[in-house]
Design a protein around this motif. Structure first.
Motif, PDB file in Angstrom:
ATOM      1  N   GLY A  15      47.431  37.794  59.814  1.00 42.77           N
ATOM      2  CA  GLY A  15      47.570  38.189  58.622  1.00 42.77           C
ATOM      3  C   GLY A  15      48.863  38.006  57.490  1.00 42.77           C
ATOM      4  O   GLY A  15      49.828  39.097  58.157  1.00 42.77           O
ATOM      5  N   ARG A  16      49.212  37.665  56.455  1.00 43.71           N
ATOM      6  CA  ARG A  16      50.640  37.723  55.561  1.00 43.71           C
ATOM      7  C   ARG A  16      49.712  38.122  54.284  1.00 43.71           C
ATOM      8  O   ARG A  16      48.861  37.671  53.750  1.00 43.71           O
ATOM      9  N   GLU A  17      50.921  38.838  53.513  1.00 42.73           N
ATOM     10  CA  GLU A  17      50.536  38.798  52.258  1.00 42.73           C
ATOM     11  C   GLU A  17      50.878  37.957  51.390  1.00 42.73           C
ATOM     12  O   GLU A  17      51.701  37.165  51.703  1.00 42.73           O
ATOM     13  N   ILE A  18      49.923  37.972  50.351  1.00 38.34           N
ATOM     14  CA  ILE A  18      50.350  36.713  49.647  1.00 38.34           C
ATOM     15  C   ILE A  18      50.713  37.536  48.024  1.00 38.34           C
ATOM     16  O   ILE A  18      50.161  38.882  47.607  1.00 38.34           O
ATOM     17  N   ARG A  19      51.784  36.895  47.618  1.00 36.91           N
ATOM     18  CA  ARG A  19      52.009  37.894  46.382  1.00 36.91           C
ATOM     19  C   ARG A  19      52.124  36.760  44.662  1.00 36.91           C
ATOM     20  O   ARG A  19      52.665  35.421  44.789  1.00 36.91           O
ATOM     21  N   ILE A  20      51.225  36.198  43.843  1.00 36.02           N
ATOM     22  CA  ILE A  20      51.184  35.783  42.890  1.00 36.02           C
ATOM     23  C   ILE A  20      52.191  36.347  42.166  1.00 36.02           C
ATOM     24  O   ILE A  20      51.896  37.493  40.888  1.00 36.02           O
ATOM     25  N   GLU A  21      53.331  35.716  40.889  1.00 31.66           N
ATOM     26  CA  GLU A  21      54.537  36.555  40.213  1.00 31.66           C
ATOM     27  C   GLU A  21      53.966  36.143  38.558  1.00 31.66           C
ATOM     28  O   GLU A  21      54.549  34.524  39.162  1.00 31.66           O
ATOM     29  N   GLY A  22      53.359  36.025  37.905  1.00 29.02           N
ATOM     30  CA  GLY A  22      53.581  36.026  36.607  1.00 29.02           C
ATOM     31  C   GLY A  22      52.896  34.693  36.155  1.00 29.02           C
ATOM     32  O   GLY A  22      54.088  33.423  36.007  1.00 29.02           O
ATOM     33  N   ILE A  23      52.324  33.961  36.702  1.00 29.32           N
ATOM     34  CA  ILE A  23      51.597  32.310  37.185  1.00 29.32           C
ATOM     35  C   ILE A  23      51.153  32.311  35.810  1.00 29.32           C
ATOM     36  O   ILE A  23      50.671  33.576  34.763  1.00 29.32           O
ATOM     37  N   GLU A  24      51.867  31.224  34.579  1.00 23.73           N
ATOM     38  CA  GLU A  24      50.711  30.450  34.052  1.00 23.73           C
ATOM     39  C   GLU A  24      50.411  29.665  34.202  1.00 23.73           C
ATOM     40  O   GLU A  24      51.456  28.857  34.992  1.00 23.73           O
ATOM     41  N   LYS A  25      48.844  28.885  33.304  1.00 22.64           N
ATOM     42  CA  LYS A  25      48.631  27.580  33.834  1.00 22.64           C
ATOM     43  C   LYS A  25      48.289  27.016  32.167  1.00 22.64           C
ATOM     44  O   LYS A  25      47.288  27.308  32.043  1.00 22.64           O
ATOM     45  N   CYS A  26      48.627  25.875  31.948  1.00 23.08           N
ATOM     46  CA  CYS A  26      48.579  25.769  30.177  1.00 23.08           C
ATOM     47  C   CYS A  26      48.509  24.154  30.585  1.00 23.08           C
ATOM     48  O   CYS A  26      48.446  22.868  31.760  1.00 23.08           O
ATOM     49  N   TRP A  27      47.073  23.398  29.857  1.00 25.93           N
ATOM     50  CA  TRP A  27      46.897  22.199  29.946  1.00 25.93           C
ATOM     51  C   TRP A  27      46.992  21.190  28.546  1.00 25.93           C
ATOM     52  O   TRP A  27      45.788  22.313  27.824  1.00 25.93           O
ATOM     53  N   GLY A  28      47.996  21.171  28.357  1.00 25.36           N
ATOM     54  CA  GLY A  28      48.030  20.563  26.517  1.00 25.36           C
ATOM     55  C   GLY A  28      47.702  22.062  26.018  1.00 25.36           C
ATOM     56  O   GLY A  28      48.630  23.016  26.346  1.00 25.36           O
ATOM     57  N   GLU A  29      46.941  22.350  24.860  1.00 27.98           N
ATOM     58  CA  GLU A  29      46.219  23.900  24.428  1.00 27.98           C
ATOM     59  C   GLU A  29      45.872  23.778  25.204  1.00 27.98           C
ATOM     60  O   GLU A  29      45.879  25.664  24.361  1.00 27.98           O
ATOM     61  N   THR A  30      45.434  24.203  25.986  1.00 27.00           N
ATOM     62  CA  THR A  30      44.305  24.933  27.320  1.00 27.00           C
ATOM     63  C   THR A  30      45.321  25.844  27.940  1.00 27.00           C
ATOM     64  O   THR A  30      45.938  25.232  28.305  1.00 27.00           O
ATOM     65  N   THR A  31      45.183  26.752  27.334  1.00 28.72           N
ATOM     66  CA  THR A  31      45.304  27.918  28.206  1.00 28.72           C
ATOM     67  C   THR A  31      45.004  28.708  29.501  1.00 28.72           C
ATOM     68  O   THR A  31      44.106  29.089  28.871  1.00 28.72           O
ATOM     69  N   ALA A  32      45.101  28.088  30.711  1.00 29.97           N
ATOM     70  CA  ALA A  32      43.558  28.844  31.745  1.00 29.97           C
ATOM     71  C   ALA A  32      44.177  30.112  32.202  1.00 29.97           C
ATOM     72  O   ALA A  32      43.176  30.645  32.694  1.00 29.97           O
ATOM     73  N   LEU A  33      45.315  30.344  32.759  1.00 31.95           N
ATOM     74  CA  LEU A  33      46.143  31.261  33.099  1.00 31.95           C
ATOM     75  C   LEU A  33      47.295  31.936  32.716  1.00 31.95           C
ATOM     76  O   LEU A  33      47.955  31.268  32.353  1.00 31.95           O
ATOM     77  N   SER A  34      47.696  33.496  32.734  1.00 31.97           N
ATOM     78  CA  SER A  34      49.091  33.975  31.569  1.00 31.97           C
ATOM     79  C   SER A  34      49.220  35.060  31.922  1.00 31.97           C
ATOM     80  O   SER A  34      48.264  35.981  32.298  1.00 31.97           O
ATOM     81  N   GLY A  35      50.538  35.079  32.372  1.00 31.97           N
ATOM     82  CA  GLY A  35      51.064  36.238  33.094  1.00 31.97           C
ATOM     83  C   GLY A  35      50.191  36.684  34.500  1.00 31.97           C
ATOM     84  O   GLY A  35      49.665  38.472  34.134  1.00 31.97           O
ATOM     85  N   VAL A  36      49.734  35.735  35.118  1.00 31.66           N
ATOM     86  CA  VAL A  36      49.081  36.996  36.818  1.00 31.66           C
ATOM     87  C   VAL A  36      49.907  37.350  37.121  1.00 31.66           C
ATOM     88  O   VAL A  36      50.575  36.668  38.021  1.00 31.66           O
ATOM     89  N   ASP A  37      49.793  38.413  37.688  1.00 27.10           N
ATOM     90  CA  ASP A  37      50.471  39.434  38.520  1.00 27.10           C
ATOM     91  C   ASP A  37      49.272  39.751  40.133  1.00 27.10           C
ATOM     92  O   ASP A  37      49.133  40.539  39.043  1.00 27.10           O
ATOM     93  N   ILE A  38      49.465  39.200  41.042  1.00 29.56           N
ATOM     94  CA  ILE A  38      48.573  39.895  42.039  1.00 29.56           C
ATOM     95  C   ILE A  38      49.417  40.212  43.401  1.00 29.56           C
ATOM     96  O   ILE A  38      49.799  38.856  43.515  1.00 29.56           O
TER      97      ILE A  38
END
Ligand SMILES: Nc1ncnc2c1ncn2[C@@H]1O[C@H](COP(=O)(O)OP(=O)(O)OP(=O)(O)O)[C@@H](O)[C@H]1O
Length: 375
Positions: free
Chosen positions: A9-32
């Protein structure tokens, strides 16, 4: 298999993830952070960005910015097949022309694992998932639950340190889904891999996960163990999303003078959150509900009504369902009153003593509460 895999088992770190498609922001500032060997559920309403986030961790989608680390290594630029993880999707994606055995061992064959080792691992996984009698069948000759087990078998046999699942149980009927939840959780515990699991079903998330990450409109609303999410929701959104039926959210204006005093003390407009199961009929109770209906569920019942003009629900034992049209006095314990800033939805951290008067059974207080049924 157990000791090998539990070291994986390994740790997963999600740091400051943003995802945009054109005008659509699907994810912003995701830290987990998903601790090694834990089970984390990504939970949220349809379209909130759960699958996009999972696909970014998998390497099937590139983030607009931010990083993904697995076991401390930066994987952000690494292709999906080099991330050392397994995946199970809602559509089981089995090869229809291959037998169950060949479907399960497909990945091992492409990785050129020797035939004897493949066979030994297949036998262990088939025994674990009860697939022994079906190994020679084609997927079309299996039930939905059995097909699901094949998809799980394919993920488990790979002995990868991280497993990603996207709504893997949603095609199953309610009874099977319940059985598979238990099975999947037991499997993950015994093998020790790290699980990141997408679901829109709050019951699935809180029964299976060590940590639930609640996502709303592309942002993390709250990340916490299930009991913390239920007992101390960080926002009114989290309060309403977790728990069935959802928490009652009463504007302070529905609570007369107590509400006004609490708002003055807090310095902002307030929402009072009280779960239906935290309200109990009590002739001395400070809350007055005008009952409009009821729903008998057997062991318990739901009473519908209005408190100060706002719709509310109360859960009572099934035998005590009151008749419609009757007024009902309700009591609540002080620790069961949740306060939220009405403008931001954020939970108030500091105690507001005026709000606690709602929990008082002291009749002296009653003189300060108007007849809420008339509001
Ligand atoms: N390839 C794409 N191009 C443009 N927009 C996309 C694309 N994929 C997803 N989106 C948008 O990004 C947002 C998040 O989608 P996503 O599929 O991650 O949500 P979800 O929480 O998994 O929803 P569901 O539970 O319905 O699967 C949505 O608004 C969706 O329309």
């Amino acid at each position: 298999m157990k000791s090998d895999a539990s070291r994986q088992g390994r740790e997963i770190r999600i740091e400051g993830i943003e995802k945009c498609w054109g005008e659509t922001t699907a994810l912003s500032g995701v830290d987990i952070t998903v601790p090694a060997g834990s089970f984390t559920a990504l939970l949220g309403p349809s379209g909130c960005g759960k699958s996009t986030l999972l696909r970014i961790v998998a390497g099937l989608e590139a983030p607009s910015s931010g990083r993904v680390r697995i076991g401390g290594e930066d994987m952000t630029q690494r292709p999906a097949d080099k991330r050392n993880l397994s995946m199970v999707f809602q559509s089981y994606a089995l090869f229809p022309h291959l037998s169950v055995a060949d479907n399960i061992t497909f990945g091992l064959r492409t990785r050129r694992v020797a035939k004897a080792a493949r066979q030994a691992r297949l036998e262990r996984v088939a025994a674990l998932l009860g697939l022994g009698p079906y190994l020679e069948r084609k997927p079309s000759e299996l039930s939905g639950g059995q097909q699901q087990r094949v998809a799980l078998g394919r993920a488990v046999i790979s002995e990868r340190p991280v497993c990603l699942m996207d709504e893997p149980l949603s095609n199953l009927d309610a009874k099977l889904r319940h059985a598979m939840r238990t099975e999947l959780r037991a499997l993950q515990r015994s093998l020790g891999f790290t699980m990141l699991y997408v679901t829109h079903d709050q019951v699935e998330a809180i029964t299976m996960a060590d940590q639930v990450v609640l996502i709303n409109e592309g942002r993390v609303e709250q990340a916490a163990p299930p009991h913390a999410l239920y007992e101390t929701p960080a926002t009114s959104f989290a309060a309403r999303f977790i728990g069935t039926p959802p928490m009652n959210i009463l504007p302070a204006t529905a609570l007369g003078e107590i509400g006004a005093r609490a708002e003055a003390e807090a310095g902002c407009a307030l929402h009072f959150g009280i779960r239906p199961e935290a309200l109990r009929p009590d002739p001395m109770g400070m809350l007055k509900m005008h009952v409009t209906g009821g729903e008998y569920h057997g062991a318990d019942a739901l009473v519908m009504g209005r408190i100060g003009g706002t719709e509310a629900l109360v859960r009572v034992p099934g035998k005590t369902l009151p008749s419609g049209g009757a007024p009902m006095s309700l009591a609540v314990a002080p620790q069961d009153i949740h306060l939220f800033n009405a403008a931001t939805g954020q939970r108030l951290d500091r105690p507001i003593s005026a709000a606690q008067a709602l929990a008082s059974n002291d009749m002296a207080q009653a003189t300060t509460v108007p007849d809420l049924n008339q509001i």
